[in-house]
Write a protein that holds these residues in place. Structure first.
Motif, PDB file in Angstrom:
ATOM      1  N   ALA B  18     -10.389  -8.226  -6.690  1.00 17.12           N
ATOM      2  CA  ALA B  18     -10.340  -6.881  -7.280  1.00 17.12           C
ATOM      3  C   ALA B  18     -10.574  -6.933  -8.791  1.00 17.12           C
ATOM      4  CB  ALA B  18      -8.992  -6.226  -6.967  1.00 17.12           C
ATOM      5  N   THR B  19      -9.941  -7.888  -9.447  1.00 17.25           N
ATOM      6  CA  THR B  19     -10.058  -7.982 -10.900  1.00 17.25           C
ATOM      7  C   THR B  19     -11.487  -8.297 -11.327  1.00 17.25           C
ATOM      8  OG1 THR B  19      -7.784  -8.778 -10.936  1.00 17.25           O
ATOM      9  CG2 THR B  19      -9.068  -9.094 -12.940  1.00 17.25           C
ATOM     10  N   ASP B  20     -12.122  -9.219 -10.629  1.00 16.00           N
ATOM     11  CA  ASP B  20     -13.510  -9.592 -10.942  1.00 16.00           C
ATOM     12  C   ASP B  20     -14.435  -8.382 -10.916  1.00 16.00           C
ATOM     13  OD1 ASP B  20     -12.721 -12.188 -11.130  1.00 16.00           O
ATOM     14  OD2 ASP B  20     -13.605 -12.839  -9.228  1.00 16.00           O
ATOM     15  N   ARG B  21     -14.136  -7.459 -10.033  1.00 11.48           N
ATOM     16  CA  ARG B  21     -14.992  -6.274  -9.874  1.00 11.48           C
ATOM     17  C   ARG B  21     -14.470  -5.060 -10.651  1.00 11.48           C
ATOM     18  NH1 ARG B  21     -15.242  -9.764  -6.303  1.00 11.48           N
ATOM     19  NH2 ARG B  21     -17.143 -10.264  -5.144  1.00 11.48           N
ATOM     20  N   GLN B  22     -13.408  -5.293 -11.446  1.00 15.67           N
ATOM     21  CA  GLN B  22     -12.787  -4.199 -12.209  1.00 15.67           C
ATOM     22  C   GLN B  22     -12.396  -3.036 -11.297  1.00 15.67           C
ATOM     23  OE1 GLN B  22     -15.550  -3.374 -15.446  1.00 15.67           O
ATOM     24  NE2 GLN B  22     -15.353  -5.436 -16.266  1.00 15.67           N
ATOM     25  N   TRP B  23     -11.779  -3.378 -10.212  1.00 15.57           N
ATOM     26  CA  TRP B  23     -11.354  -2.360  -9.258  1.00 15.57           C
ATOM     27  C   TRP B  23      -9.861  -2.042  -9.361  1.00 15.57           C
ATOM     28  CZ3 TRP B  23     -14.142  -4.264  -4.144  1.00 15.57           C
ATOM     29  CH2 TRP B  23     -15.512  -3.985  -4.246  1.00 15.57           C
ATOM     30  N   GLU B  24      -9.154  -2.634 -10.324  1.00 21.06           N
ATOM     31  CA  GLU B  24      -7.718  -2.328 -10.445  1.00 21.06           C
ATOM     32  C   GLU B  24      -7.502  -0.832 -10.642  1.00 21.06           C
ATOM     33  OE1 GLU B  24      -9.415  -4.254 -12.584  1.00 21.06           O
ATOM     34  OE2 GLU B  24      -8.205  -5.957 -13.273  1.00 21.06           O
ATOM     35  N   GLN B  25      -8.439  -0.204 -11.353  1.00 20.80           N
ATOM     36  CA  GLN B  25      -8.315   1.238 -11.627  1.00 20.80           C
ATOM     37  C   GLN B  25      -8.252   2.058 -10.333  1.00 20.80           C
ATOM     38  OE1 GLN B  25     -12.109   2.816 -13.265  1.00 20.80           O
ATOM     39  NE2 GLN B  25     -13.028   0.842 -12.730  1.00 20.80           N
ATOM     40  N   PHE B  26      -8.902   1.572  -9.279  1.00 21.58           N
ATOM     41  CA  PHE B  26      -8.904   2.299  -8.000  1.00 21.58           C
ATOM     42  C   PHE B  26      -7.724   1.880  -7.114  1.00 21.58           C
ATOM     43  CE2 PHE B  26     -13.443   1.728  -9.221  1.00 21.58           C
ATOM     44  CZ  PHE B  26     -13.720   3.048  -9.516  1.00 21.58           C
ATOM     45  N   HIS B  27      -7.151   0.725  -7.407  1.00 26.90           N
ATOM     46  CA  HIS B  27      -6.149   0.154  -6.511  1.00 26.90           C
ATOM     47  C   HIS B  27      -4.743   0.642  -6.804  1.00 26.90           C
ATOM     48  CE1 HIS B  27      -8.638  -3.365  -4.668  1.00 26.90           C
ATOM     49  NE2 HIS B  27      -9.186  -2.194  -4.486  1.00 26.90           N
ATOM     50  N   THR B  28      -4.547   1.942  -6.771  1.00 25.84           N
ATOM     51  CA  THR B  28      -3.197   2.499  -6.827  1.00 25.84           C
ATOM     52  C   THR B  28      -2.581   2.376  -5.430  1.00 25.84           C
ATOM     53  OG1 THR B  28      -3.935   4.707  -6.172  1.00 25.84           O
ATOM     54  CG2 THR B  28      -3.916   4.215  -8.532  1.00 25.84           C
ATOM     55  N   PRO B  29      -1.241   2.352  -5.353  1.00 19.02           N
ATOM     56  CA  PRO B  29      -0.604   2.298  -4.025  1.00 19.02           C
ATOM     57  C   PRO B  29      -1.068   3.430  -3.110  1.00 19.02           C
ATOM     58  CG  PRO B  29       0.994   1.791  -5.731  1.00 19.02           C
ATOM     59  CD  PRO B  29      -0.257   2.205  -6.451  1.00 19.02           C
ATOM     60  N   LYS B  30      -1.229   4.603  -3.656  1.00 15.87           N
ATOM     61  CA  LYS B  30      -1.675   5.742  -2.836  1.00 15.87           C
ATOM     62  C   LYS B  30      -3.054   5.462  -2.226  1.00 15.87           C
ATOM     63  CE  LYS B  30      -2.545  10.737  -3.247  1.00 15.87           C
ATOM     64  NZ  LYS B  30      -1.377  11.522  -2.819  1.00 15.87           N
ATOM     65  N   ASN B  31      -3.996   5.061  -3.087  1.00 13.58           N
ATOM     66  CA  ASN B  31      -5.346   4.789  -2.593  1.00 13.58           C
ATOM     67  C   ASN B  31      -5.358   3.627  -1.599  1.00 13.58           C
ATOM     68  OD1 ASN B  31      -6.040   6.763  -4.399  1.00 13.58           O
ATOM     69  ND2 ASN B  31      -7.395   5.493  -5.655  1.00 13.58           N
ATOM     70  N   LEU B  32      -4.595   2.597  -1.889  1.00 13.22           N
ATOM     71  CA  LEU B  32      -4.572   1.425  -1.002  1.00 13.22           C
ATOM     72  C   LEU B  32      -3.945   1.751   0.348  1.00 13.22           C
ATOM     73  CD1 LEU B  32      -3.613  -1.278  -3.629  1.00 13.22           C
ATOM     74  CD2 LEU B  32      -5.788  -1.185  -2.389  1.00 13.22           C
ATOM     75  N   SER B  33      -2.963   2.647   0.347  1.00 13.52           N
ATOM     76  CA  SER B  33      -2.377   3.033   1.644  1.00 13.52           C
ATOM     77  C   SER B  33      -3.404   3.772   2.498  1.00 13.52           C
ATOM     78  CB  SER B  33      -1.123   3.894   1.423  1.00 13.52           C
ATOM     79  OG  SER B  33      -1.459   5.221   1.025  1.00 13.52           O
ATOM     80  N   MET B  34      -4.279   4.531   1.860  1.00 14.89           N
ATOM     81  CA  MET B  34      -5.352   5.214   2.598  1.00 14.89           C
ATOM     82  C   MET B  34      -6.359   4.197   3.140  1.00 14.89           C
ATOM     83  SD  MET B  34      -6.030   8.561   0.153  1.00 14.89           S
ATOM     84  CE  MET B  34      -7.167   9.376   1.292  1.00 14.89           C
ATOM     85  N   ALA B  35      -6.685   3.213   2.315  1.00 13.96           N
ATOM     86  CA  ALA B  35      -7.628   2.178   2.763  1.00 13.96           C
ATOM     87  C   ALA B  35      -7.031   1.391   3.932  1.00 13.96           C
ATOM     88  CB  ALA B  35      -7.959   1.247   1.596  1.00 13.96           C
ATOM     89  N   LEU B  36      -5.737   1.113   3.838  1.00 12.78           N
ATOM     90  CA  LEU B  36      -5.045   0.430   4.935  1.00 12.78           C
ATOM     91  C   LEU B  36      -5.126   1.250   6.221  1.00 12.78           C
ATOM     92  CD1 LEU B  36      -3.041  -1.843   5.855  1.00 12.78           C
ATOM     93  CD2 LEU B  36      -1.189  -0.381   5.020  1.00 12.78           C
TER      94      LEU B  36
END
Lengths: 118, 118, 118, 118
Positions: B18-36
């Motif tokens: 995630a860090t390599d792709r600068q995706w931390e900004q998208f990786h909030t718990p809310k967003n990640l729960s949706m992805a899960l």
């Protein structure tokens, strides 16, 4: 911090939990996938009205934090059980998929982008 | 078989991905729960038309088996990432919940029963 | 704008679609609930990386808008089919639940609040 | 049996329910999709340990039947609200998707088959 064989121990413990209660008959992969989805639904319900920013600090909330942690525990229990029943190694399956994703989302192309998958 | 620190290694690898792709900004718990939930939905889609009995042998199917394994890998990746972002220890959270469930479903009362939760 | 008997017509059309293909054998409530969850998962996947604000205008996006609409269509198809197979009237079930919710969340107490359910 | 404008009436009633409580601020498409998934998760939880055959007669169960009906009502409420907020006509979206599916799954080829989608 995960120590040696923690995941193997958890797998064994969840299996014994089911066996002790004679629940193997109910623990088909199909049924367990539904149980997994049910627990993920409960997790979503805890986060659904929070903003993404609020969700970042949810663990500091004395009421919501423990509930979120408990739901994550439930999700992990059913995922562990499902993988055990199917004979899938969770860590290997995740690592293989990550290797695959690294190929599909090269760092340069994917950096900070709003492309579909993250 | 899970060896030492496998889950810690996976957590680190997913974080670096995630860090390599600068995706931390998208990786909030809310967003990640949706992805899960999205990945669990894909897992359900693989099993939805099978009978429970057929689902027990799905890994032996040369077409379905690898797909199910890949979906489980995706679910594990997002669950690991979500737990990392929240600072939750997956194994501890699962073990604590299991201890709690053992109290709520005593072996004698729960044995082979069709009560709601298993 | 919904015109007379639109939902009845849709129910009939979805039923004929299944019957023509001899899919009634697969369309148990259990299986259909999994298919419904799978489609909701696809809907979540379209919205997961958007902010709540961005999601408000998603239909104006020439790429995302039609995808979101198609996923909602899929969800509605499986929900209609599930209700038909169970003999549940979707509108009545929703209205009854709404009456129940109005009792549990009185306007004065619930106004603008961040209580769990909305 | 659905009578004239039942779905329009339900949409209006759900909208008024939200407006009366000043919940429009929480009812973004993103948040509502999570709520929808949460309700579908509750529906799955009611059916997860039943066999597909048992699920066919679940409405005759004096305890489970009303619970399943209530969960379906909740799913319909959030789907109606989501469609309203997005400006999507539920019936049209479903009909369009059904037309598309009829093209992708011709009757002769799909009859009784175990192909992925049904």
């Amino acid at each position: 911090m995960a120590t040696n064989d923690d995941l193997t121990d958890l797998t064994d413990r969840v299996r014994a939990f089911a066996t002790d209660r004679q629940w193997e008959q109910f623990h088909t992969p199909k049924n367990l996938s539904m149980a997994l989805a049910g627990e993920v639904g409960e997790l979503l319900a805890e986060l659904q009205w929070l903003t993404p920013e609020q969700s970042r600090t949810v663990m500091a909330d004395p009421e919501l934090g423990p509930r979120v942690r408990a739901e994550i525990g439930d999700v992990m229990i059913y995922l562990t059980r499902l993988a055990d029943v199917l004979g899938v190694d969770l860590i290997e399956a995740a690592n293989d998929k990550l290797t695959d994703s690294a190929r599909r989302y090269p760092v340069e192309a994917a950096r900070g982008s709003a492309a579909k998958r993250r």
